[in-house]
Write an enzyme that holds these catalytic residues in place. Structure first.
Site, short mmCIF file in Angstrom:
data_model
loop_
_atom_site.label_atom_id
_atom_site.label_comp_id
_atom_site.label_asym_id
_atom_site.label_seq_id
_atom_site.Cartn_x
_atom_site.Cartn_y
_atom_site.Cartn_z
N GLU A 1 0.82 -1.21 0.00
CA GLU A 1 0.00 0.00 0.00
C GLU A 1 0.86 1.27 0.00
OE1 GLU A 1 -3.50 -2.01 2.80
OE2 GLU A 1 -1.88 -0.84 3.70
N THR B 1 -6.30 -0.63 3.00
CA THR B 1 -7.36 -1.43 2.41
C THR B 1 -8.27 -1.96 3.51
OG1 THR B 1 -5.87 -3.33 2.42
CG2 THR B 1 -6.05 -2.06 0.38
N ASP C 1 -12.15 -6.71 -0.50
CA ASP C 1 -12.92 -7.95 -0.44
C ASP C 1 -14.31 -7.67 0.13
OD1 ASP C 1 -12.57 -8.73 2.73
OD2 ASP C 1 -10.78 -7.80 1.90
N LYS D 1 -14.52 -2.97 7.32
CA LYS D 1 -13.83 -3.68 8.40
C LYS D 1 -12.34 -3.70 8.11
CE LYS D 1 -13.33 -8.49 10.05
NZ LYS D 1 -12.04 -8.74 9.36
N ASP D 2 -11.53 -3.23 9.08
CA ASP D 2 -10.07 -3.26 8.89
C ASP D 2 -9.38 -3.70 10.16
OD1 ASP D 2 -9.89 -1.05 10.62
OD2 ASP D 2 -8.50 0.03 9.30
N MET D 3 -8.05 -3.54 10.20
CA MET D 3 -7.27 -4.01 11.34
C MET D 3 -6.44 -2.92 12.01
SD MET D 3 -6.03 -7.70 9.74
CE MET D 3 -5.16 -8.19 11.22
N GLU D 4 -6.67 -1.64 11.63
CA GLU D 4 -5.86 -0.56 12.20
C GLU D 4 -6.63 0.71 12.56
OE1 GLU D 4 -3.36 -3.32 10.04
OE2 GLU D 4 -4.77 -1.92 9.10
#
Length: 267
Positions: free
Chosen positions: A37, A116, A225, A199-202
């Protein structure tokens, strides 16, 4: 072409403190979790990797790319590769640490968390679309005790920038953050309760630290996705990562172009 030495090591004296009200934005911090990214933005903004690691604690894998682009000093921070496993240091822990350390070191006027994310078809998301998030929350910090439950969710509205949104013509949606790529039934219930499109992770971790340190932050997220679609999440994420990153980087570049020369109040 290498930028002047003072840009590589430290911001010049005039940008060591965050911009006062009414002053143009001068320093931007971009926090981005994956090298895939980050790389196109490093190239686009002609940033240079900082070989002076003294701005961060000794031994951390964090990588700083920096330079001047138009009227802005940009610090792009990638958490680097995990020393034990050699993969991108994704997730809330690395995001929190690098955001805190970078705000302390570089005194940005604005934080941009670019990355992303998964999207929900039921909320209108499609692969390749780019969003400016309106709010963030966690979905995997379950503390079923009064008030602690609200702390665990950590719901926050993000910094409002209506003019930027109008200029870029991005979609708007809420973001839910957790430390797993997949989605457990508990996560799904929490994400639905968060009314999240993404929905992400950060994101929520970056938002927590930026809010704690009183720095405005915006979140630019591109959909790789469809979580409630037919394809396995990991497979679809990897299949679309490179092409979706191109859309992400275009949006971030347009955002930075718009931000250059403007005050926080003008966003």
């Amino acid at each position: 072409m290498a930028p002047p030495e003072d840009i590589v090591a430290n911001p010049p004296p005039e940008v060591e403190e965050t911009a006062s009200a009414g002053a143009p934005i001068s320093t931007v911090l971009i926090v981005i979790a994956m090298h895939t990214e980050a790389a196109p933005l490093v190239s686009k903004f002609e940033l240079v990797e900082d070989s002076d690691k003294s701005m961060f604690p000794k031994g951390v894998p964090w990588v700083r790319y920096c330079g001047k682009y138009k009227d802005l000093y940009i610090n792009l921070i990638w958490p680097g590769k995990d020393p034990a496993h050699g993969v991108d240091s994704v997730g809330t822990v690395s995001a929190s640490l690098v955001t805190y350390a970078s705000i302390q070191a570089f005194k940005p006027d604005l934080v941009i968390n670019a990355g992303t994310a998964g999207g929900f078809k039921a909320k209108g998301a499609s692969v390749g679309e780019v969003y400016l998030t309106s709010a963030v929350a966690f979905h995997d910090r379950r503390i079923p005790i009064p008030v602690f439950d609200l702390y665990g969710i950590g719901a926050k509205e993000t910094f409002s920038c209506p003019k930027l949104l109008e200029k870029l013509n991005l979609k708007v949606g809420k973001l839910s953050t957790g430390d797993s790529l997949d989605m457990s039934p508990h996560d799904e219930s929490a994400i639905l309760a968060n009314d999240a499109t993404l929905k992400d992770m950060e994101g929520a971790a970056v938002a927590y630290v930026a809010d704690l340190l009183s720095v405005p932050a915006i979140f630019v997220k591109a959909v790789t996705d469809i979580i409630d679609g037919e394809k396995p999440t990991a497979e679809e994420f990897l299949q679309n990562l490179v092409i979706v990153t191109a859309a992400l980087d275009q949006a971030v570049t347009q955002a930075v172009d718009f931000i250059s020369g403007k005050c926080i109040e003008d966003l």
